[in-house]
Design a protein around this motif. Structure first.
Motif, PDB file in Angstrom:
ATOM      1  N   VAL A 154     -34.630  36.926   2.007  1.00  0.00           N
ATOM      2  CA  VAL A 154     -34.680  36.035   0.840  1.00  0.00           C
ATOM      3  C   VAL A 154     -34.289  36.706  -0.468  1.00  0.00           C
ATOM      4  CG1 VAL A 154     -36.501  34.666   1.921  1.00  0.00           C
ATOM      5  CG2 VAL A 154     -37.120  36.472   0.312  1.00  0.00           C
ATOM      6  N   GLU A 155     -34.312  38.021  -0.552  1.00  0.00           N
ATOM      7  CA  GLU A 155     -34.099  38.682  -1.841  1.00  0.00           C
ATOM      8  C   GLU A 155     -32.697  38.455  -2.403  1.00  0.00           C
ATOM      9  OE1 GLU A 155     -34.831  42.797  -1.328  1.00  0.00           O
ATOM     10  OE2 GLU A 155     -33.248  43.125   0.166  1.00  0.00           O
ATOM     11  N   SER A 156     -31.753  38.181  -1.530  1.00  0.00           N
ATOM     12  CA  SER A 156     -30.381  37.958  -2.009  1.00  0.00           C
ATOM     13  C   SER A 156     -30.009  36.476  -2.061  1.00  0.00           C
ATOM     14  CB  SER A 156     -29.388  38.697  -1.111  1.00  0.00           C
ATOM     15  OG  SER A 156     -29.476  38.212   0.224  1.00  0.00           O
ATOM     16  N   LEU A 157     -30.965  35.606  -1.811  1.00  0.00           N
ATOM     17  CA  LEU A 157     -30.676  34.173  -1.783  1.00  0.00           C
ATOM     18  C   LEU A 157     -30.525  33.606  -3.199  1.00  0.00           C
ATOM     19  CD1 LEU A 157     -33.167  32.854   0.946  1.00  0.00           C
ATOM     20  CD2 LEU A 157     -30.749  33.437   1.229  1.00  0.00           C
ATOM     21  N   GLU A 158     -29.575  32.700  -3.348  1.00  0.00           N
ATOM     22  CA  GLU A 158     -29.423  31.937  -4.592  1.00  0.00           C
ATOM     23  C   GLU A 158     -30.101  30.589  -4.373  1.00  0.00           C
ATOM     24  OE1 GLU A 158     -28.353  32.705  -7.497  1.00  0.00           O
ATOM     25  OE2 GLU A 158     -27.709  34.743  -6.982  1.00  0.00           O
ATOM     26  N   VAL A 159     -31.390  30.545  -4.684  1.00  0.00           N
ATOM     27  CA  VAL A 159     -32.187  29.355  -4.385  1.00  0.00           C
ATOM     28  C   VAL A 159     -31.631  28.109  -5.081  1.00  0.00           C
ATOM     29  CG1 VAL A 159     -34.482  28.316  -4.616  1.00  0.00           C
ATOM     30  CG2 VAL A 159     -34.244  30.734  -3.978  1.00  0.00           C
ATOM     31  N   ARG A 160     -31.129  28.258  -6.299  1.00  0.00           N
ATOM     32  CA  ARG A 160     -30.650  27.106  -7.066  1.00  0.00           C
ATOM     33  C   ARG A 160     -29.485  26.397  -6.386  1.00  0.00           C
ATOM     34  NH1 ARG A 160     -32.423  30.848 -10.599  1.00  0.00           N
ATOM     35  NH2 ARG A 160     -33.795  30.150 -12.305  1.00  0.00           N
ATOM     36  N   GLU A 161     -28.742  27.120  -5.573  1.00  0.00           N
ATOM     37  CA  GLU A 161     -27.598  26.506  -4.896  1.00  0.00           C
ATOM     38  C   GLU A 161     -28.049  25.466  -3.873  1.00  0.00           C
ATOM     39  OE1 GLU A 161     -25.182  29.521  -3.201  1.00  0.00           O
ATOM     40  OE2 GLU A 161     -24.531  30.358  -5.131  1.00  0.00           O
ATOM     41  N   GLN A 162     -29.135  25.731  -3.169  1.00  0.00           N
ATOM     42  CA  GLN A 162     -29.620  24.821  -2.136  1.00  0.00           C
ATOM     43  C   GLN A 162     -30.732  23.896  -2.636  1.00  0.00           C
ATOM     44  OE1 GLN A 162     -28.415  24.343   0.932  1.00  0.00           O
ATOM     45  NE2 GLN A 162     -26.793  25.834   0.503  1.00  0.00           N
ATOM     46  N   PHE A 163     -31.247  24.186  -3.815  1.00  0.00           N
ATOM     47  CA  PHE A 163     -32.308  23.361  -4.383  1.00  0.00           C
ATOM     48  C   PHE A 163     -31.835  22.762  -5.705  1.00  0.00           C
ATOM     49  CE2 PHE A 163     -34.505  25.929  -1.349  1.00  0.00           C
ATOM     50  CZ  PHE A 163     -35.610  25.197  -0.936  1.00  0.00           C
ATOM     51  N   GLY A 164     -30.753  22.027  -5.620  1.00  0.00           N
ATOM     52  CA  GLY A 164     -30.209  21.396  -6.815  1.00  0.00           C
ATOM     53  C   GLY A 164     -31.094  20.253  -7.302  1.00  0.00           C
ATOM     54  N   VAL A 165     -31.053  20.005  -8.585  1.00  0.00           N
ATOM     55  CA  VAL A 165     -31.808  18.908  -9.206  1.00  0.00           C
ATOM     56  C   VAL A 165     -30.792  17.898  -9.715  1.00  0.00           C
ATOM     57  CG1 VAL A 165     -33.425  18.255 -11.007  1.00  0.00           C
ATOM     58  CG2 VAL A 165     -33.675  20.466  -9.852  1.00  0.00           C
ATOM     59  N   SER A 166     -30.834  16.689  -9.186  1.00  0.00           N
ATOM     60  CA  SER A 166     -29.830  15.685  -9.564  1.00  0.00           C
ATOM     61  C   SER A 166     -30.446  14.295  -9.595  1.00  0.00           C
ATOM     62  CB  SER A 166     -28.667  15.714  -8.565  1.00  0.00           C
ATOM     63  OG  SER A 166     -29.134  15.424  -7.255  1.00  0.00           O
ATOM     64  N   MET A 167     -29.749  13.389 -10.261  1.00  0.00           N
ATOM     65  CA  MET A 167     -30.176  11.986 -10.347  1.00  0.00           C
ATOM     66  C   MET A 167     -29.290  11.135  -9.445  1.00  0.00           C
ATOM     67  SD  MET A 167     -30.976  11.295 -14.368  1.00  0.00           S
ATOM     68  CE  MET A 167     -32.308  12.148 -15.220  1.00  0.00           C
ATOM     69  N   ASN A 168     -29.836  10.012  -9.005  1.00  0.00           N
ATOM     70  CA  ASN A 168     -29.041   9.063  -8.231  1.00  0.00           C
ATOM     71  C   ASN A 168     -28.984   7.727  -8.968  1.00  0.00           C
ATOM     72  OD1 ASN A 168     -31.563   7.875  -7.775  1.00  0.00           O
ATOM     73  ND2 ASN A 168     -31.839   8.951  -5.823  1.00  0.00           N
ATOM     74  N   SER A 169     -28.514   6.704  -8.285  1.00  0.00           N
ATOM     75  CA  SER A 169     -28.325   5.402  -8.935  1.00  0.00           C
ATOM     76  C   SER A 169     -29.637   4.782  -9.410  1.00  0.00           C
ATOM     77  CB  SER A 169     -27.637   4.442  -7.964  1.00  0.00           C
ATOM     78  OG  SER A 169     -28.385   4.300  -6.768  1.00  0.00           O
ATOM     79  N   ARG A 170     -30.774   5.226  -8.873  1.00  0.00           N
ATOM     80  CA  ARG A 170     -32.056   4.677  -9.316  1.00  0.00           C
ATOM     81  C   ARG A 170     -32.335   4.995 -10.780  1.00  0.00           C
ATOM     82  NH1 ARG A 170     -33.910   6.450  -4.179  1.00  0.00           N
ATOM     83  NH2 ARG A 170     -34.812   8.317  -5.134  1.00  0.00           N
ATOM     84  N   ALA A 171     -31.652   5.985 -11.322  1.00  0.00           N
ATOM     85  CA  ALA A 171     -31.851   6.337 -12.729  1.00  0.00           C
ATOM     86  C   ALA A 171     -31.448   5.188 -13.661  1.00  0.00           C
ATOM     87  CB  ALA A 171     -31.053   7.589 -13.069  1.00  0.00           C
ATOM     88  N   LEU A 172     -30.664   4.228 -13.150  1.00  0.00           N
ATOM     89  CA  LEU A 172     -30.212   3.102 -13.974  1.00  0.00           C
ATOM     90  C   LEU A 172     -31.220   1.955 -13.993  1.00  0.00           C
ATOM     91  CD1 LEU A 172     -26.491   2.957 -12.763  1.00  0.00           C
ATOM     92  CD2 LEU A 172     -27.390   4.093 -14.792  1.00  0.00           C
ATOM     93  N   LEU A 173     -32.293   2.067 -13.211  1.00  0.00           N
ATOM     94  CA  LEU A 173     -33.267   0.983 -13.116  1.00  0.00           C
ATOM     95  C   LEU A 173     -33.823   0.530 -14.464  1.00  0.00           C
ATOM     96  CD1 LEU A 173     -35.292   2.015  -9.918  1.00  0.00           C
ATOM     97  CD2 LEU A 173     -33.860  -0.004 -10.203  1.00  0.00           C
ATOM     98  N   PRO A 174     -34.179   1.448 -15.375  1.00  0.00           N
ATOM     99  CA  PRO A 174     -34.771   0.992 -16.648  1.00  0.00           C
ATOM    100  C   PRO A 174     -33.778   0.334 -17.595  1.00  0.00           C
ATOM    101  CG  PRO A 174     -35.330   3.299 -16.178  1.00  0.00           C
ATOM    102  CD  PRO A 174     -34.210   2.917 -15.263  1.00  0.00           C
ATOM    103  N   LEU A 175     -32.475   0.395 -17.282  1.00  0.00           N
ATOM    104  CA  LEU A 175     -31.481  -0.124 -18.222  1.00  0.00           C
ATOM    105  C   LEU A 175     -31.581  -1.630 -18.412  1.00  0.00           C
ATOM    106  CD1 LEU A 175     -28.231   1.929 -17.491  1.00  0.00           C
ATOM    107  CD2 LEU A 175     -29.805   2.121 -19.420  1.00  0.00           C
ATOM    108  N   LEU A 176     -31.835  -2.369 -17.326  1.00  0.00           N
ATOM    109  CA  LEU A 176     -31.886  -3.833 -17.433  1.00  0.00           C
ATOM    110  C   LEU A 176     -32.989  -4.297 -18.381  1.00  0.00           C
ATOM    111  CD1 LEU A 176     -30.903  -6.610 -16.653  1.00  0.00           C
ATOM    112  CD2 LEU A 176     -32.338  -6.500 -14.600  1.00  0.00           C
ATOM    113  N   PRO A 177     -34.262  -3.878 -18.181  1.00  0.00           N
ATOM    114  CA  PRO A 177     -35.275  -4.297 -19.157  1.00  0.00           C
ATOM    115  C   PRO A 177     -35.021  -3.733 -20.548  1.00  0.00           C
ATOM    116  CG  PRO A 177     -36.185  -2.682 -17.620  1.00  0.00           C
ATOM    117  CD  PRO A 177     -34.858  -3.106 -17.076  1.00  0.00           C
TER     118      PRO A 177
END
Length: 231
Positions: A125-148
């Motif tokens: 694990v010492e040479s692992l780039e954790v951020r590459e496999q544990f990305g943080v991203s949004m999907n289409s659900r992020a648009l849910l609050p736009l309508l109200p």
């Protein structure tokens, strides 16, 4: 062991962040729906609160409430260190090395087998780039609050019930002023004609002029008279 724990902690933070991003749209959706209801109230009933203060309170409160709700929800269901270790094994193909080390008690780690497992896991694990496999991203659900949110901003443009009442009152006052002014002008014109009638000795016409004057006086005093009744 410290390097192993550091990588697991990094993976856990990113897992929890992803959880927060997944929960936030739903939390904001609920909060914005409540805000829409709040903004609708002064459109129907008169509320003795400044319009800008009311709007800022509901819109700002909705955003803050959504964020706090999402944070609290995330904290209550957040992924634990063992979950992160299992995900490290799965995403990097480590065949349960990290989760196995994390599950060992301190006395078990002191054994020869435990030390061998720990050394192997740390090396992996010492040479692992954790951020590459544990990305943080949004999907289409992020648009849910736009309508109200769009509905809320549209409601801001709709006049409040208090504004409508003031506009109606102002229009009524203008009509009453116009009626009074017309009555005064008509009385002045009738006064001149009445003098001629009296000089002519037409008694019936004098009675008609008296009734007209009485009607004009009544029209000037009546604060609820509309144009149709005045005519």
């Amino acid at each position: 062991m410290e390097e192993l724990r550091r990588q697991v902690a990094t993976a856990r933070r990113r897992l929890v962040m992803q959880q927060f991003i997944g929960i936030l749209p739903w939390a904001l959706l609920i909060a914005m729906v409540v805000a829409v209801i709040g903004l609708l109230i002064p459109k129907i009933w008169i509320v003795n609160v400044d319009s800008s203060t009311w709007i800022a309170s509901w819109m700002g409160g909705a955003v803050v409430a959504g964020l706090l709700f999402a944070f609290g929800w995330t904290m209550s269901v957040r992924r634990q260190a063992m979950d992160a270790a299992i995900e490290l094994d799965r995403r990097f193909g480590l065949k349960e090395r990290v989760s196995s080390v994390m599950s060992l008690q301190s006395d078990e780690l002191e054994t020869e087998a435990g030390q061998a497992l720990l050394t192997d896991a740390v090396r992996r694990v010492e040479s692992l780039e954790v951020r590459e496999q544990f990305g943080v991203s949004m999907n289409s659900r992020a648009l849910l609050p736009l309508l109200p949110a769009v509905i809320a901003f549209a409601l801001i443009l709709v006049p409040d019930a208090e504004d409508k009442a003031k506009a109606a009152s102002s229009e009524t006052a203008k009509i009453q002023e116009q009626i009074k002014r017309s009555a005064q002008e008509l009385k002045a014109r009738l006064a001149k004609k009445r003098v001629r009638v009296e000089e002519s000795g037409l008694k019936d016409a004098e009675q008609i002029f008296k009734k007209l004057h009485m009607g004009l006086d009544e029209m000037s005093k009546d604060g609820k008279m509309d144009r149709k009744k005045a005519l």
